[in-house]
Design a protein around this motif. Structure first.
Motif, PDB file in Angstrom:
ATOM      1  N   ALA A 196       0.835  -1.199   0.000  1.00 54.71           N
ATOM      2  CA  ALA A 196       0.000   0.000   0.000  1.00 54.71           C
ATOM      3  C   ALA A 196       0.874   1.255   0.000  1.00 54.71           C
ATOM      4  CB  ALA A 196      -0.916  -0.001   1.230  1.00 54.71           C
ATOM      5  N   ASP A 197       0.445   2.262  -0.747  1.00 56.05           N
ATOM      6  CA  ASP A 197       1.126   3.566  -0.783  1.00 56.05           C
ATOM      7  C   ASP A 197       2.589   3.454  -1.192  1.00 56.05           C
ATOM      8  OD1 ASP A 197      -1.248   4.785   0.146  1.00 56.05           O
ATOM      9  OD2 ASP A 197      -0.699   4.349   2.230  1.00 56.05           O
ATOM     10  N   GLY A 198       2.905   2.484  -2.038  1.00 51.99           N
ATOM     11  CA  GLY A 198       4.265   2.360  -2.531  1.00 51.99           C
ATOM     12  C   GLY A 198       5.258   1.779  -1.549  1.00 51.99           C
ATOM     13  N   LYS A 199       4.786   1.288  -0.411  1.00 53.26           N
ATOM     14  CA  LYS A 199       5.660   0.725   0.611  1.00 53.26           C
ATOM     15  C   LYS A 199       5.736  -0.797   0.464  1.00 53.26           C
ATOM     16  CE  LYS A 199       4.505   4.400   3.904  1.00 53.26           C
ATOM     17  NZ  LYS A 199       3.917   4.722   5.234  1.00 53.26           N
ATOM     18  N   PRO A 200       6.722  -1.449   1.097  1.00 49.12           N
ATOM     19  CA  PRO A 200       6.776  -2.922   1.050  1.00 49.12           C
ATOM     20  C   PRO A 200       5.495  -3.522   1.623  1.00 49.12           C
ATOM     21  CG  PRO A 200       8.838  -2.026   1.890  1.00 49.12           C
ATOM     22  CD  PRO A 200       7.880  -0.880   1.825  1.00 49.12           C
ATOM     23  N   TRP A 201       5.089  -4.680   1.084  1.00 48.64           N
ATOM     24  CA  TRP A 201       3.829  -5.274   1.569  1.00 48.64           C
ATOM     25  C   TRP A 201       3.993  -6.007   2.891  1.00 48.64           C
ATOM     26  CZ3 TRP A 201       4.070 -10.547   1.922  1.00 48.64           C
ATOM     27  CH2 TRP A 201       4.900 -11.239   1.042  1.00 48.64           C
ATOM     28  N   ILE A 202       5.233  -6.193   3.356  1.00 43.47           N
ATOM     29  CA  ILE A 202       5.471  -6.732   4.696  1.00 43.47           C
ATOM     30  C   ILE A 202       6.525  -5.858   5.367  1.00 43.47           C
ATOM     31  CG2 ILE A 202       7.174  -8.399   3.842  1.00 43.47           C
ATOM     32  CD1 ILE A 202       6.240 -10.289   6.089  1.00 43.47           C
ATOM     33  N   ALA A 203       6.294  -5.477   6.624  1.00 44.57           N
ATOM     34  CA  ALA A 203       7.204  -4.550   7.297  1.00 44.57           C
ATOM     35  C   ALA A 203       7.213  -4.812   8.796  1.00 44.57           C
ATOM     36  CB  ALA A 203       6.797  -3.105   7.032  1.00 44.57           C
ATOM     37  N   LEU A 242       1.182  -6.612   7.405  1.00 40.91           N
ATOM     38  CA  LEU A 242       0.901  -6.944   6.014  1.00 40.91           C
ATOM     39  C   LEU A 242      -0.034  -5.892   5.441  1.00 40.91           C
ATOM     40  CD1 LEU A 242       0.144 -10.776   6.401  1.00 40.91           C
ATOM     41  CD2 LEU A 242       2.322  -9.718   5.754  1.00 40.91           C
ATOM     42  N   SER A 243       0.396  -5.238   4.359  1.00 43.18           N
ATOM     43  CA  SER A 243      -0.436  -4.252   3.662  1.00 43.18           C
ATOM     44  C   SER A 243      -0.333  -4.566   2.175  1.00 43.18           C
ATOM     45  CB  SER A 243       0.039  -2.824   3.954  1.00 43.18           C
ATOM     46  OG  SER A 243      -0.039  -2.541   5.342  1.00 43.18           O
ATOM     47  N   ILE A 244      -1.260  -5.378   1.673  1.00 40.98           N
ATOM     48  CA  ILE A 244      -1.134  -5.956   0.343  1.00 40.98           C
ATOM     49  C   ILE A 244      -2.269  -5.500  -0.567  1.00 40.98           C
ATOM     50  CG2 ILE A 244      -0.931  -8.107  -0.959  1.00 40.98           C
ATOM     51  CD1 ILE A 244      -0.120  -9.465   1.689  1.00 40.98           C
ATOM     52  N   ASN A 245      -1.896  -5.026  -1.753  1.00 40.08           N
ATOM     53  CA  ASN A 245      -2.855  -4.685  -2.796  1.00 40.08           C
ATOM     54  C   ASN A 245      -2.496  -5.420  -4.077  1.00 40.08           C
ATOM     55  OD1 ASN A 245      -4.349  -2.874  -1.226  1.00 40.08           O
ATOM     56  ND2 ASN A 245      -3.023  -1.153  -1.750  1.00 40.08           N
ATOM     57  N   VAL A 246      -3.457  -5.519  -4.990  1.00 42.77           N
ATOM     58  CA  VAL A 246      -3.220  -6.054  -6.328  1.00 42.77           C
ATOM     59  C   VAL A 246      -3.600  -4.973  -7.334  1.00 42.77           C
ATOM     60  CG1 VAL A 246      -3.836  -7.822  -8.019  1.00 42.77           C
ATOM     61  CG2 VAL A 246      -3.655  -8.423  -5.591  1.00 42.77           C
ATOM     62  N   SER A 249      -1.444  -0.455 -15.312  1.00 40.57           N
ATOM     63  CA  SER A 249      -1.762   0.977 -15.291  1.00 40.57           C
ATOM     64  C   SER A 249      -1.992   1.511 -13.883  1.00 40.57           C
ATOM     65  CB  SER A 249      -3.008   1.247 -16.147  1.00 40.57           C
ATOM     66  OG  SER A 249      -4.147   0.568 -15.616  1.00 40.57           O
ATOM     67  N   GLY A 250      -1.886   0.622 -12.888  1.00 39.27           N
ATOM     68  CA  GLY A 250      -2.071   1.054 -11.505  1.00 39.27           C
ATOM     69  C   GLY A 250      -3.499   0.945 -10.999  1.00 39.27           C
TER      70      GLY A 250
END
Length: 219
Positions: free
Chosen positions: A31-38, A57-61, A65-66
């Motif tokens: 999310a927001d251009g950050k790693p999906w695990i932190a 965990l912050s995961i998007n698909v 085109s974004g």
């Protein structure tokens, strides 16, 4: 008058296949251009996250085109160092996931998107390094007595480092007992302070472990 039907080439109806709809490629991202695990923002020990820390965990698909994808499912798996099997640690019935898990050691984390309709499946994997947890207690008196409890269970050496000038140098090595504890004394100067750190070397299962900086003095 005579009407004659002349034979000629047979007429055929040719069916033309309809081209299949193009499948849209997808990507697993944070999310927001950050790693999906932190790891956590606040660290009790310098360096990488610690055993028992909460990993977010912050995961998007998204498409090329974004564009955000919502349909489908996500599965997050973990393979600890030295293991050959994967363990499911989180799932989502949608193409996004905001959750947390507990750090257990060096591992590879893999997230898999199932795909849905016109969206293709996709996946991503990252390696996460984790250090052991050091529980440090200090008893003050005529001497400084330090007790270190290591988690998870550890039977081995802890290196005691002393700062000399701008460098850290080995002062001594102590070993943990069957309960993963080590108890030892440290000197204190008549004037000023002595600075100390405690470390455990890296292994396949854990990253190098290091404590915050401590100091001793007399008063």
């Amino acid at each position: 008058m005579t009407t004659t039907l002349l034979a000629g080439p047979a007429l055929a109806v040719v069916a033309t296949a309809t081209p299949a709809a193009a499948v849209t490629a997808t990507h697993v991202v944070g999310a927001d251009g950050k790693p999906w695990i932190a790891g956590p923002g606040y660290r009790t020990q310098p360096g990488v996250p610690v055993y028992g820390d909460t990993l977010s965990l912050s995961i998007n698909v998204v498409t090329d085109s974004g564009e955000q994808v919502y349909d489908g499912t996500l599965t997050v798996e973990r393979q600890l160092a030295g293991q050959t099997t994967w363990t499911t640690v989180a799932t989502s019935s949608s193409a996004y996931l905001y959750d947390s898990i507990t750090a257990k050691g060096n591992a590879i984390y893999r997230v898999t998107y199932s795909g849905s309709g016109d969206y293709s499946p996709s996946s991503d994997a990252v390696a996460a390094r984790i250090q052991r947890k050091l529980g440090i207690s200090v008893k003050e008196g005529r001497s400084i007595i330090v007790t270190i409890k290591v988690s998870p269970k550890y039977r081995g050496a802890i290196t005691v480092l002393k700062k000399q000038g701008k460098q850290w140098k080995k002062f001594k090595s102590v070993r943990t007992n069957a309960k993963s504890r080590a108890t030892f004394t440290l000197p204190a100067p008549r004037r000023g302070k002595f600075y100390w750190k405690f470390t455990i070397r890296s292994s396949k299962a854990f990253a190098a472990t290091q404590s915050p900086t401590y100091y001793t003095y007399k008063y």
